[in-house]
Design an enzyme around this catalytic site. Structure first.
Site, PDB file in Angstrom:
ATOM      1  N   HIS A   1     -11.058  -0.111  -2.479  1.00 48.95           N
ATOM      2  CA  HIS A   1     -10.597  -0.326  -3.840  1.00 48.95           C
ATOM      3  C   HIS A   1     -10.264  -1.808  -4.010  1.00 48.95           C
ATOM      4  CE1 HIS A   1      -6.885   0.757  -1.534  1.00 48.95           C
ATOM      5  NE2 HIS A   1      -6.556  -0.419  -2.009  1.00 48.95           N
TER       6      HIS A   1
HETATM    7  C1  T46 Z   1      -4.197  -1.708  -0.299  1.00 51.13           C
HETATM    8  C2  T46 Z   1      -4.456  -1.352   1.114  1.00 51.13           C
HETATM    9  C3  T46 Z   1      -4.384  -2.530   2.044  1.00 51.13           C
HETATM   10  C4  T46 Z   1       2.041   5.323  -2.922  1.00 51.13           C
HETATM   11  O1  T46 Z   1       2.528   6.348  -3.441  1.00 51.13           O
HETATM   12  N1  T46 Z   1       2.752   4.159  -2.895  1.00 51.13           N
HETATM   13  C5  T46 Z   1       2.269   3.020  -2.342  1.00 51.13           C
HETATM   14  O2  T46 Z   1       2.962   1.985  -2.353  1.00 51.13           O
HETATM   15  C6  T46 Z   1       0.959   3.046  -1.771  1.00 51.13           C
HETATM   16  C7  T46 Z   1       0.383   1.790  -1.141  1.00 51.13           C
HETATM   17  C8  T46 Z   1       0.256   4.215  -1.803  1.00 51.13           C
HETATM   18  N2  T46 Z   1       0.787   5.337  -2.373  1.00 51.13           N
HETATM   19  C9  T46 Z   1       0.013   6.573  -2.371  1.00 51.13           C
HETATM   20  C10 T46 Z   1      -1.269   6.545  -3.162  1.00 51.13           C
HETATM   21  C11 T46 Z   1      -2.157   7.540  -2.448  1.00 51.13           C
HETATM   22  O3  T46 Z   1      -1.880   8.833  -2.925  1.00 51.13           O
HETATM   23  O4  T46 Z   1      -0.378   6.846  -1.019  1.00 51.13           O
HETATM   24  C12 T46 Z   1      -1.651   7.468  -0.990  1.00 51.13           C
HETATM   25  C13 T46 Z   1      -2.592   6.686  -0.071  1.00 51.13           C
HETATM   26  O5  T46 Z   1      -2.886   5.413  -0.693  1.00 51.13           O
HETATM   27  P1  T46 Z   1      -4.301   4.724  -0.575  1.00 51.13           P
HETATM   28  O6  T46 Z   1      -5.352   5.741  -0.428  1.00 51.13           O
HETATM   29  O7  T46 Z   1      -4.432   3.755  -1.711  1.00 51.13           O
HETATM   30  O8  T46 Z   1      -4.125   3.926   0.804  1.00 51.13           O
HETATM   31  P2  T46 Z   1      -5.086   2.833   1.443  1.00 51.13           P
HETATM   32  O9  T46 Z   1      -4.657   2.664   2.839  1.00 51.13           O
HETATM   33  O10 T46 Z   1      -6.508   3.145   1.186  1.00 51.13           O
HETATM   34  O11 T46 Z   1      -4.755   1.478   0.615  1.00 51.13           O
HETATM   35  C14 T46 Z   1      -3.495   0.861   0.775  1.00 51.13           C
HETATM   36  C15 T46 Z   1      -2.934   0.434  -0.586  1.00 51.13           C
HETATM   37  O12 T46 Z   1      -2.921   1.565  -1.474  1.00 51.13           O
HETATM   38  C16 T46 Z   1      -3.718  -0.666  -1.226  1.00 51.13           C
HETATM   39  O13 T46 Z   1      -2.971  -1.215  -2.288  1.00 51.13           O
HETATM   40  O14 T46 Z   1      -4.521  -2.817  -0.716  1.00 51.13           O
HETATM   41  O15 T46 Z   1      -3.612  -0.288   1.615  1.00 51.13           O
END
Ligand code: T46
Length: 140
Positions: free
Chosen positions: A57
């Site tokens: 993303h």
């Molecule tokens: C990024 C990379 C480096 C939350 O509720 N609060 C938060 O602060 C974050 C970061 C995530 N979430 C929730 C959203 C999703 O339901 O946690 C779940 C997993 O998040 P995501 O799939 O976006 O995780 P990554 O590891 O793919 O990405 C993360 C960050 O979301 C993103 O901003 O830059 O790490």
């Protein structure tokens, strides 16, 4: 902060200043002092399953500073024209990831912990999770 490698205008790898003595090492990261933004949120990724990739993303506004505080992982960063990657393999390295950059994280070593300092609270509306949408917005 020592600039190690510039990947894009708003994305670069830095070496943190390390305060070391015979007890070990300490790194201090301070919003708007040695980081280019005020820190509104800290989160960390840990306990990754073998071979599991994350990210895929971009953020419309968010700026972030990523540090692999334990173990190592690879972060791929893409501005819509070019794709660069960096191995995060030391707690004394920090990667500034500005806005409108697609990112993917992969090749986590067992036990790796990726800590991220972010410029804003969590806001799903700031995410672009579809690559074609990202390309269209990045090339505007
Ligand atoms: C990024 C990379 C480096 C939350 O509720 N609060 C938060 O602060 C974050 C970061 C995530 N979430 C929730 C959203 C999703 O339901 O946690 C779940 C997993 O998040 P995501 O799939 O976006 O995780 P990554 O590891 O793919 O990405 C993360 C960050 O979301 C993103 O901003 O830059 O790490």
């Amino acid at each position: 902060m020592q600039l190690l490698e510039r990947l894009f205008d708003n994305c670069a790898l830095y070496r943190h200043p390390v305060i070391a003595d015979d007890r070990g090492s300490l790194v201090a990261l301070e919003g708007e002092r040695n980081l280019p933004f005020a820190i509104a949120r800290v989160y960390y990724l840990f306990g990754g399953a073998a071979g599991a990739d994350r990210g895929f993303h971009a953020h419309r506004q968010l700026q972030q500073w990523a540090v692999c505080v334990s173990g190592a992982c690879t972060i791929v960063v893409d501005d819509g024209r070019e794709r660069r990657e960096v191995r995060m393999d030391s707690a004394d390295k920090g990667l500034l990831i500005g806005n409108m950059l697609w990112r993917e994280m992969r090749d986590f070593t067992p036990g790796a912990v990726l800590m991220v300092l972010a410029s804003a609270p969590y806001d799903e509306a700031d995410y672009i999770r579809d690559y074609d949408t990202f390309l269209a917005e990045a090339r505007k």
